[in-house]
Structure formats: structure tokens, C-alpha cells
Scaffold this motif. Structure first.
Motif, mmCIF file in Angstrom:
data_model
loop_
_atom_site.group_PDB
_atom_site.id
_atom_site.type_symbol
_atom_site.label_atom_id
_atom_site.label_comp_id
_atom_site.label_asym_id
_atom_site.label_seq_id
_atom_site.Cartn_x
_atom_site.Cartn_y
_atom_site.Cartn_z
ATOM 1 N N THR A 1 0.770 -1.057 -0.178
ATOM 2 C CA THR A 1 0.302 0.335 0.352
ATOM 3 C C THR A 1 0.220 1.133 -0.320
ATOM 4 N N LEU A 2 2.212 1.506 0.602
ATOM 5 C CA LEU A 2 2.769 2.067 0.615
ATOM 6 C C LEU A 2 3.430 2.397 -0.622
ATOM 7 N N VAL B 1 19.411 1.540 2.420
ATOM 8 C CA VAL B 1 18.878 2.524 2.598
ATOM 9 C C VAL B 1 18.913 2.261 4.551
ATOM 10 N N LEU B 2 20.369 1.128 5.019
ATOM 11 C CA LEU B 2 20.472 1.268 5.745
ATOM 12 C C LEU B 2 21.696 2.503 6.554
ATOM 13 N N VAL C 1 9.604 6.904 3.229
ATOM 14 C CA VAL C 1 8.930 6.415 2.224
ATOM 15 C C VAL C 1 9.595 7.106 0.808
ATOM 16 N N GLN C 2 9.907 8.110 1.271
ATOM 17 C CA GLN C 2 10.685 9.051 0.142
ATOM 18 C C GLN C 2 12.415 8.780 -0.113
ATOM 19 N N GLY C 3 12.558 8.626 1.466
ATOM 20 C CA GLY C 3 13.920 9.140 1.704
ATOM 21 C C GLY C 3 15.028 7.591 0.996
ATOM 22 N N VAL C 4 13.997 7.096 0.402
ATOM 23 C CA VAL C 4 15.036 5.420 -0.324
ATOM 24 C C VAL C 4 14.871 5.400 -1.890
ATOM 25 N N VAL D 1 11.030 -1.702 0.392
ATOM 26 C CA VAL D 1 11.965 -2.714 1.322
ATOM 27 C C VAL D 1 11.489 -1.602 2.589
ATOM 28 N N ALA D 2 11.517 0.363 2.556
ATOM 29 C CA ALA D 2 11.013 0.818 3.290
ATOM 30 C C ALA D 2 9.798 0.993 4.007
ATOM 31 N N GLY D 3 8.978 0.639 3.213
ATOM 32 C CA GLY D 3 6.888 0.205 3.340
ATOM 33 C C GLY D 3 7.521 -0.542 4.762
ATOM 34 N N GLY D 4 7.544 -2.078 4.316
ATOM 35 C CA GLY D 4 7.781 -2.916 5.317
ATOM 36 C C GLY D 4 8.450 -2.623 6.854
ATOM 37 N N LEU D 5 9.510 -1.391 6.528
ATOM 38 C CA LEU D 5 10.476 -1.492 7.989
ATOM 39 C C LEU D 5 9.848 -0.539 8.719
ATOM 40 N N GLN D 6 8.202 0.689 7.913
ATOM 41 C CA GLN D 6 7.914 1.483 8.429
ATOM 42 C C GLN D 6 6.095 0.447 9.582
ATOM 43 N N GLN D 7 6.316 -0.519 8.652
ATOM 44 C CA GLN D 7 4.771 -1.139 8.606
ATOM 45 C C GLN D 7 5.355 -2.189 10.219
ATOM 46 N N THR D 8 6.300 -2.370 9.950
ATOM 47 C CA THR D 8 7.192 -3.148 11.585
ATOM 48 C C THR D 8 6.892 -2.410 12.415
ATOM 49 N N ALA D 9 7.493 -1.474 12.912
ATOM 50 C CA ALA D 9 7.674 -0.330 13.452
ATOM 51 C C ALA D 9 6.508 0.100 13.874
ATOM 52 N N MET D 10 4.973 -0.134 13.406
ATOM 53 C CA MET D 10 3.573 -0.005 14.049
ATOM 54 C C MET D 10 3.406 -1.119 13.821
ATOM 55 N N ASN D 11 3.984 -1.951 14.274
ATOM 56 C CA ASN D 11 3.192 -3.516 14.194
ATOM 57 C C ASN D 11 4.414 -3.952 15.799
ATOM 58 N N ILE D 12 5.583 -3.363 16.391
ATOM 59 C CA ILE D 12 6.035 -3.710 17.039
ATOM 60 C C ILE D 12 6.143 -2.598 17.689
ATOM 61 N N GLY D 13 5.645 -1.280 17.644
ATOM 62 C CA GLY D 13 5.813 -0.296 18.742
ATOM 63 C C GLY D 13 4.833 -0.306 19.662
ATOM 64 N N PRO D 14 3.342 -0.519 19.008
ATOM 65 C CA PRO D 14 2.715 -0.619 20.331
ATOM 66 C C PRO D 14 2.992 -2.041 21.251
ATOM 67 N N ALA D 15 3.162 -3.424 20.800
ATOM 68 C CA ALA D 15 3.611 -4.078 21.566
ATOM 69 C C ALA D 15 4.544 -3.675 22.983
#
Length: 483
Positions: free
Chosen positions: A118-119, A260-261, A382-385, A392-406
Motif C-alpha cells: 500500500t505504501l 536504506v541502512l 517512503v521518500q528517503g529511499v 523494503v522501506a514500507g515493510g520497515l515502517q509497518q514493522t515499527a508500527m506493529n512492534i511499537g504498540p507491543a
């Protein structure tokens, strides 16, 4: 299909996909007691229906983004939507809790496929300078779905049963998936495939192990507390994460590309998202006990008190995009994180005598800050890569949004348990718990400082000429002069 029409269709698909995933998570929470009673399941089994989904999503998000970069985000999005709709229908028809758990894990796999897409689709369809507003509309839709989910889920469960909650997603998901398959996008070469780079399966496995161990441990902390199994889970996550970083530095085709790294703005934006989501969801976890135990409100009244947060998330997302364009990413993210921290701090000062206006004001500040930060930080990621690494950038963003609440809920649980013991929630315990969460939000404010500042217009000034002659303009007294 022209570019304008394709952009509109891409935005619609991205919003629908994000809404379906957000709605699925919120409506399930309301339906869990009915699932337990109807299927004669234990509490732990019902919990695994949610935990299995979270583990599958968190483990595969970055790999799914990489697959989108290689084979096309629209193709991955279509596969994810069709699979998400099919598994939703299967859960609605499931004869037992074992089927529900298995299909929820499968649903998490398809959810991981569609979320980075989606991103990635938006990054491919929109020029970088026009990307913040589509991201803002997507964020607003997520906030609206989060607000509507408990209401819709409660109504469906009460009148039609818990199975109707899962059937809700089937038709929109299948129709959107078919449309994505039939829609012809402008020809864009898949950079990873064209260059012959191979998929980094060892890196994907290491990332999956680290993410799965971390999410499983964090989700289990509220129930089991700090145990030997918890310590082993965190140790496994740390070891796998360290091995993953080492592998990324040595691999010829790493799962996360070096560009990205090594991007400081992307790393800062990920840290901001992690801090923001951890502090907000940790506060919401504590807030539920405060509203029901300290203020003695029922579930419906508590939901109404929290409603201003969702409303401000919807409104602040497009406002954040406008502020970002005018004042720059750094100032906008810093203001959003500061507003979020202020809302949490003010919430920590509430007590039994607090009015609905005071509670609502705190949630207004938190919603406005979080919505602004989410749009701003996501745009940076998303713009920075390069476009070929947007998945990959979108996957990292979604990972942060899934791990952060936990992380936020786990931290809040440990702090609350240490402050109260078996006695339950109290004003002093809430204060002792929310102050560290305020500090987490302030850490996010500090992490926003390396983000890009305002993009100044450096276009060269050129004299306007017509057919090689300088253009003149009349003066009030009838003469002419150069502009």
C-alpha cells in the motif's frame, strides 16, 4: 490508462487495503469473548488467534516489501487482498478454534504481503513532492477505521454473531484484489529483478526469527509477567537481531539495501514511529484501567471518552501534510511528538474528580500529535529511499508500527504491576506508569531532530524574455521599465 487516473485508483486501493487491515484488528477484539463461548475455547486459545496473526505479520513485512520491489507492488497487493479475503471467509466458516488459529496465521501472511504494497504503490504513483497528502489520506482512513471498528464489531457480534465480523472483509477485499489484477499500471521495471539480484533468504529468516521472538515475548508479558521464558525470548530476539545486522553488512544482496541502512533520516523516522506508537498504546492500555477502575465507567462510556483521539487522528493527518510542506519535516515531527508527550503528561495528572472535558482534552492532544507524527515520519521513510526500494522501506515502517504498540503495552504492564502489585489500578500507580511513557515520547522528540528541515526553493531566477527581447511593464506615469 493515463497517469492521473492511475494515481486515483492507486490511492483508492491503498486506502481500502489499509482500512481492511485496521478494521480487522479492532473488530476482532470485540468478538473474542463470543468466539470463546461459541467454540468452547480456552482464553489462551483465543489469545493465540491474535498472537499468531501478529507474529506472522511482523515476521514477513520486510520480506514482503522486498518481494514487491522485485516483482511489483501492485501484484503483491492483489495477492495479499485476495488471500486476506479468502482467509476471512474461511475463519467465518471455521468449525473449531484450531481452524481459527491456523487461518488467522495465514491471514497474517497475506496481511504482510499487502501492507508494504500500500505504501510502495503510492511511492511509485506519486512524485515525491506530492506524496505527503496521499499518505495523510491513508492515515486518516486508518484512524477512522480504528474508531469505527469497536462499534461495527460490537453491533455485528450482538445481532449477527462473531462470524459476521470476518465476513465483513470478504467482498471488499476480493473486489479490490481483482481490480488490482485487472488494472494496468504504467510500465515500471522491477529494479531488483532487472539487475539480477537474488533474494536474501538467510537474512529474511534471521529477521523473521528476531521479529517473531520479540513479538511473542512482548505479547506474553501482560499475561505471564517477567519469567524465565520471557528472558529467553528477549535473548533469542537479541541474538537473531545481532546476527541479522552482521549478515546485512556482509551479504552481497542484503534484505535491507545499504542505502536504506545508512540513511540517517530513515533511521530517525523509524525511531520516531516506534517511540510514538509505544508511548501512545502504552498510555491507552493504562487509560482503559483508569477509565473503568478509577472513574468507574462502563465499556461504552470509556469508548466515548477515547473517541476524541480517533477524531483528531483523522483531522491531524492532512493538517500534518500541509504543515510539513510549509515548515519542514523536522519542525512538524518535533511539534507532533511534543504534543503527544504533553497529552500523556496531562493524562497522568487526572484523578477521580476529572471531568469528561479534561479527559477528552488529553486524548485530543495525543490524537493530534500522533496523527501528525505518523504522516510526517512515514513520508520521510517512503521518500528517503530510491523508488526501487520503497517496498523494503514500507515493510520497515509497518514493522515499527506493529512492534511499537507491543513494546508500549509490555512496558506499561511491567510498570503498572510494579506500582500496584495485586491491588489493582490507582491514581498514584497510573502517575508512576505514565511518566516513563511521557519520557518515551520525549525520546521520540529528540529523534526527530536529525530529520530533514524545510526544503527551500532554490530555483534560479531567470529574466523572462519574449522572442529574445526583455519583457517590459508599464509604470503609473505611462513609461516602461524592466520588472
Amino acid at each position: 490508462m493515463n497517469a492521473h487516473h492511475h494515481r486515483r485508483c492507486t490511492l483508492a486501493g491503498s486506502v481500502i487495503g489499509a482500512v481492511i487491515v485496521a478494521l480487522d484488528g479492532t473488530v476482532l477484539t470485540v468478538a473474542q469473548p463470543s468466539i470463546q463461548r461459541d467454540l468452547h475455547a480456552s482464553f489462551a486459545q483465543v489469545q493465540w488467534a491474535g498472537t499468531g496473526y501478529l507474529i506472522a505479520v511482523a515476521s514477513l513485512l520486510v520480506l514482503a516489501g522486498r518481494l514487491g520491489d522485485r516483482y511489483g507492488h501492485q501484484r503483491l497487493f492483489a495477492l495479499g487482498m485476495l488471500g486476506f479475503g479468502a482467509t476471512s471467509a474461511g475463519i467465518g466458516l471455521a468449525p473449531g478454534i484450531g481452524w481459527v488459529i491456523g487461518l488467522r496465521v495465514a491471514q497474517g501472511v497475506f496481511g504482510a504481503l499487502l501492507q508494504p504494497a500500500t505504501l510502495g504503490m503510492l511511492r511509485a504513483a506519486y512524485p515525491p513532492d506530492r506524496l505527503p497528502m496521499p499518505l495523510a489520506l491513508r492515515t486518516s482512513a486508518i484512524g477512522m477505521a480504528a474508531a469505527a471498528g469497536p462499534v461495527v464489531g460490537g453491533a455485528l457480534t450482538t445481532h449477527l454473531g462473531w462470524r459476521s465480523v470476518f465476513f465483513l472483509n470478504v467482498v471488499p477485499a476480493l473486489l479490490t484484489g481483482v481490480a488490482a489484477l485487472l488494472l494496468r499500471a504504467p510500465a515500471v521495471a522491477a529494479a531488483g529483478k532487472a539487475s539480477g539480484t537474488r533474494l536474501d533468504l538467510p537474512g529474511a529468516c534471521l529477521f523473521a526469527v528476531a521479529s517473531a521472538a520479540l513479538v511473542h515475548t512482548l505479547v506474553g508479558i501482560p499475561e505471564a509477567g517477567w519469567t524465565t521464558a520471557t528472558a529467553l525470548g528477549l535473548a533469542t530476539a537479541a541474538a537473531a537481531g545481532g546476527w541479522f545486522v552482521r549478515h546485512m553488512r556482509r551479504s552481497a544482496s542484503p534484505l535491507v539495501p545499504p542505502s536504506v541502512l545508512r540513511s540517517a533520516p530513515v533511521a530517525s523516522a523509524l525511531g520516531v514511529l516506534l517511540s510514538a506508537s509505544a508511548s501512545l498504546f502504552g498510555t491507552l492500555f493504562i487509560g482503559t484501567y483508569f477509565l473503568q477502575d478509577v472513574l468507574a465507567l462502563d465499556a461504552l462510556q470509556s469508548g466515548l471518552r477515547v473517541l476524541p483521539l480517533a477524531v483528531m487522528m483523522v483531522l491531524s493527518a492532512p493538517a500534518g501534510a500541509i504543515l510539513q510542506r510549509r515548515y519542514g519535516t523536522r519542525r512538524t515531527a518535533l511539534a507532533g511528538m511534543s504534543l503527544l508527550a504533553l497529552g500523556i503528561l496531562l493524562f497522568s495528572r487526572l484523578g477521580p474528580e476529572s471531568t469528561a472535558a479534561a479527559v477528552g482534552g488529553c486524548f485530543l492532544a495525543m490524537g493530534a500529535g500522533f496523527g501528525t507524527v505518523m504522516v510526517t515520519a512515514t513520508a520521510v521513510i517512503v521518500q528517503g529511499v530510491p523508488a526501487e526500494h520503497s517496498g523494503v522501506a514500507g515493510g520497515l515502517q509497518q514493522t515499527a508500527m506493529n512492534i511499537g504498540p507491543a513494546v508500549g503495552v509490555a512496558v506499561a504492564t511491567m510498570l503498572m504491576t510494579a506500582a500496584t502489585g495485586p491491588a489493582g489500578a490507582s491514581r498514584s500507580a497510573m502517575h508512576a506508569t505514565l511518566l516513563p511513557l511521557t519520557a518515551v515520547a520525549l525520546v521520540g522528540a529528540l529523534l526527530s531532530l536529525p530529520l530533514p528541515g524545510r526544503a527551500h526553493d532554490r530555483r534560479p531566477r531567470v529574466r523572462r524574455r519574449i522572442s529574445g527581447v526583455r519583457r517590459l511593464r508599464p509604470t503609473p506615469d505611462g513609461r516602461t521599465e524592466e520588472p
